[in-house]
Design a protein around this motif. Structure first.
Motif, PDB file in Angstrom:
ATOM      1  N   SER A  14      17.987  32.523   4.105  1.00 23.50           N
ATOM      2  CA  SER A  14      16.989  33.108   5.002  1.00 23.50           C
ATOM      3  C   SER A  14      16.416  32.023   5.887  1.00 23.50           C
ATOM      4  O   SER A  14      16.096  30.924   5.413  1.00 23.50           O
ATOM      5  CB  SER A  14      15.862  33.763   4.192  1.00 23.50           C
ATOM      6  OG  SER A  14      16.320  34.902   3.503  1.00 23.50           O
ATOM      7  N   ILE A  15      16.270  32.328   7.191  1.00 19.87           N
ATOM      8  CA  ILE A  15      15.725  31.374   8.156  1.00 19.87           C
ATOM      9  C   ILE A  15      14.422  31.942   8.694  1.00 19.87           C
ATOM     10  O   ILE A  15      14.412  32.928   9.444  1.00 19.87           O
ATOM     11  CB  ILE A  15      16.717  31.099   9.296  1.00 19.87           C
ATOM     12  CG1 ILE A  15      18.033  30.555   8.734  1.00 19.87           C
ATOM     13  CG2 ILE A  15      16.117  30.118  10.297  1.00 19.87           C
ATOM     14  CD1 ILE A  15      19.138  30.439   9.765  1.00 19.87           C
ATOM     15  N   LEU A  16      13.319  31.338   8.286  1.00 18.93           N
ATOM     16  CA  LEU A  16      11.998  31.764   8.758  1.00 18.93           C
ATOM     17  C   LEU A  16      11.723  31.061  10.080  1.00 18.93           C
ATOM     18  O   LEU A  16      11.466  29.862  10.120  1.00 18.93           O
ATOM     19  CB  LEU A  16      10.929  31.404   7.722  1.00 18.93           C
ATOM     20  CG  LEU A  16       9.503  31.872   8.022  1.00 18.93           C
ATOM     21  CD1 LEU A  16       9.434  33.391   8.062  1.00 18.93           C
ATOM     22  CD2 LEU A  16       8.527  31.312   6.991  1.00 18.93           C
ATOM     23  N   LEU A  83      15.950  28.918   1.605  1.00 16.14           N
ATOM     24  CA  LEU A  83      14.997  29.260   2.659  1.00 16.14           C
ATOM     25  C   LEU A  83      14.877  28.078   3.610  1.00 16.14           C
ATOM     26  O   LEU A  83      14.544  26.967   3.188  1.00 16.14           O
ATOM     27  CB  LEU A  83      13.623  29.586   2.069  1.00 16.14           C
ATOM     28  CG  LEU A  83      12.506  29.841   3.090  1.00 16.14           C
ATOM     29  CD1 LEU A  83      12.782  31.114   3.894  1.00 16.14           C
ATOM     30  CD2 LEU A  83      11.145  29.923   2.402  1.00 16.14           C
ATOM     31  N   VAL A  84      15.160  28.312   4.884  1.00 14.14           N
ATOM     32  CA  VAL A  84      14.951  27.313   5.926  1.00 14.14           C
ATOM     33  C   VAL A  84      13.706  27.722   6.708  1.00 14.14           C
ATOM     34  O   VAL A  84      13.640  28.831   7.250  1.00 14.14           O
ATOM     35  CB  VAL A  84      16.159  27.218   6.872  1.00 14.14           C
ATOM     36  CG1 VAL A  84      15.894  26.179   7.974  1.00 14.14           C
ATOM     37  CG2 VAL A  84      17.432  26.866   6.110  1.00 14.14           C
ATOM     38  N   GLU A 117      16.176  26.784  -3.160  1.00 15.71           N
ATOM     39  CA  GLU A 117      16.224  25.584  -2.317  1.00 15.71           C
ATOM     40  C   GLU A 117      15.502  25.857  -1.002  1.00 15.71           C
ATOM     41  O   GLU A 117      15.635  26.939  -0.422  1.00 15.71           O
ATOM     42  CB  GLU A 117      17.675  25.199  -2.039  1.00 15.71           C
ATOM     43  CG  GLU A 117      18.474  24.862  -3.294  1.00 15.71           C
ATOM     44  CD  GLU A 117      19.926  24.553  -2.993  1.00 15.71           C
ATOM     45  OE1 GLU A 117      20.425  23.518  -3.456  1.00 15.71           O
ATOM     46  OE2 GLU A 117      20.562  25.365  -2.279  1.00 15.71           O
ATOM     47  N   ILE A 118      14.757  24.852  -0.538  1.00 17.75           N
ATOM     48  CA  ILE A 118      13.950  24.992   0.670  1.00 17.75           C
ATOM     49  C   ILE A 118      14.207  23.812   1.589  1.00 17.75           C
ATOM     50  O   ILE A 118      14.229  22.658   1.151  1.00 17.75           O
ATOM     51  CB  ILE A 118      12.445  25.056   0.327  1.00 17.75           C
ATOM     52  CG1 ILE A 118      12.153  26.228  -0.613  1.00 17.75           C
ATOM     53  CG2 ILE A 118      11.600  25.155   1.602  1.00 17.75           C
ATOM     54  CD1 ILE A 118      10.841  26.093  -1.353  1.00 17.75           C
ATOM     55  N   VAL A 166      13.171  20.911  -2.668  1.00 20.46           N
ATOM     56  CA  VAL A 166      12.582  20.930  -1.325  1.00 20.46           C
ATOM     57  C   VAL A 166      12.984  19.685  -0.537  1.00 20.46           C
ATOM     58  O   VAL A 166      12.677  18.554  -0.947  1.00 20.46           O
ATOM     59  CB  VAL A 166      11.042  21.002  -1.390  1.00 20.46           C
ATOM     60  CG1 VAL A 166      10.450  21.050   0.023  1.00 20.46           C
ATOM     61  CG2 VAL A 166      10.584  22.209  -2.199  1.00 20.46           C
ATOM     62  N   SER A 167      13.660  19.887   0.590  1.00 18.93           N
ATOM     63  CA  SER A 167      13.953  18.807   1.528  1.00 18.93           C
ATOM     64  C   SER A 167      13.066  18.960   2.756  1.00 18.93           C
ATOM     65  O   SER A 167      12.970  20.045   3.330  1.00 18.93           O
ATOM     66  CB  SER A 167      15.421  18.832   1.969  1.00 18.93           C
ATOM     67  OG  SER A 167      16.267  18.226   1.015  1.00 18.93           O
TER      68      SER A 167
END
Length: 288
Positions: A14-16, A83-84, A117-118, A166-167
C-alpha cells in the motif's frame, strides 16, 4: 553488509500518497511483478479511475491531520504487508505540529494492522547547513534538525521498531521529468548561491531504490537517498535553462560564502547494491 533474505515473494503493498513519486512507484511494482496487490491512496476522487486503469486499487483518504475516509476502506488499505508513506509534509503551509499529527494518526492504525514493513519518505531538508559532508548520524533529534517536525514524524515511526520493520528514507531534492531546476530560477539576476553543491535524486532512482528494498527486505535503518555526485547549483541551473531555451540566470560572488551541506549516501551502499540510473544530476532526464 547486513544479510537479508533475497528470495522474492509477492507482497501486498500500500502506498499512502500515490502522487508524483508514489504513482510511478506503484507502476514499477506492478511491472516488476513483485506484488500480489498494489493499493494507492489519493485525496482526489478524479484519480481513482487513473489508478484503476494502471492496475492500482485506489483509495480516497484525507489527512487533515487525522486520517479520514470510509472506515471499511481504511481497514482494507492497511490490510497489507508493506506500507510506503509518501505524503508531502507541506511544512511551510501548516502549523508546526501538523505533519507529526498526520503521522501519529497513521501510526495509531498501523499498530493494530497486519502491516509488517514500513518505508517512510522523509527529506534531507532536516539537515542544517554544517558546511561539510553530513551523514544520517548528524540528525537524530528534533533539536539537531533544521526541520524539527520532520524528525518528530520520523521518530513516531521509529518507535514502532520491534513490532514492525521501519526504514526511513531521507530523500534529496526530487527531480526529473517536469520538475526542472532551471524552471524556478530562469531569468533571475545576481544569484549568490551558485557555488553551493546540490543534493538531488532523480525520481526514477528514488522509485528504483524503494523497489530494491522491497525485493531484498526492508531493514530498521535510516538512509540518505541522493545521487552520488554533487555539482554546483550554477552548473545545474545553467545547463537546464540552456536545454529548454530559458533565460540563464546571472550569478555574483557574495562577500560571505553561503552555508552548505553535502549529503552522503554511502550508508545505502553498505546495505543494498544499487546501480544509479542517474548518478550525476547534470545528466538527469527532463521533459518540459
Amino acid at each position: 553488509m547486513m544479510d537479508k533474505d533475497t528470495k522474492i515473494e509477492k507482497k501486498r503493498i500500500s502506498i499512502l500518497g500515490c502522487g508524483w513519486l508514489g504513482f510511478p512507484l506503484a507502476q514499477r511494482l506492478i511491472g516488476d511483478d513483485i506484488s500480489s496487490q498494489v493499493k494507492g491512496s489519493t485525496t482526489s476522487a478524479d484519480k481513482i479511475e487513473q489508478f484503476k486503469a494502471a492496475g492500482i486499487d485506489g483509495f480516497l483518504f484525507h489527512l487533515n491531520p487525522e486520517l479520514s475516509g470510509e472506515p471499511t476502506q481504511i481497514t482494507s488499505f492497511f490490510d497489507t504487508d508493506v506500507l510506503v508513506i509518501a505524503i508531502p509534509p507541506r511544512l511551510s503551509k501548516n502549523e508546526a505540529d501538523f505533519h507529526p499529527r498526520q503521522i501519529q494518526s497513521v501510526v495509531d492504525i498501523i499498530e493494530t494492522s497486519p502491516v509488517k514493513e514500513i518505508i517512510y519518505v522523509s527529506s534531507t531538508s532536516i539537515y542544517p547547513d554544517l558546511n561539510r559532508i553530513v551523514t544520517e548520524n548528524d540528525v537524530k533529534t528534533p533539536e539537531q534538525s533544521a526541520s524539527p517536525a520532520m524528525v518528530e514524524a520520523e521518530n513516531l515511526l521509529i518507535a514502532l521498531r520491534g513490532k514492525k520493520t521501519v526504514s526511513i528514507l531521507r530523500h534529496g531534492g526530487l527531480l526529473g521529468y517536469n520538475r526542472i531546476p532551471g524552471k524556478y530560477v530562469k531569468g533571475q539576476k545576481d544569484l549568490t548561491t551558485g557555488s553551493i553543491p546540490v543534493n538531488y535524486i532523480h525520481r526514477d532512482d528514488a522509485a528504483g531504490i524503494i523497489v530494491k528494498m522491497i525485493k531484498e527486505g526492508i531493514v530498521n535503518e535510516t538512509f540518505n537517498i541522493v545521487a552520488p555526485q554533487h555539482p554546483t547549483r550554477r552548473e545545474i541551473y545553467e545547463k537546464s535553462c540552456v536545454q529548454f531555451g530559458w533565460e540563464v540566470p546571472t550569478f555574483v560572488t557574495p562577500e560571505i560564502t553561503p552555508a552548505f551541506k553535502t549529503i552522503s549516501a554511502s550508508k545505502l551502499s553498505s546495505f543494498y547494491t544499487y546501480d544509479f540510473r542517474f548518478p550525476d544530476p547534470l545528466e538527469f532526464h527532463y521533459e518540459a
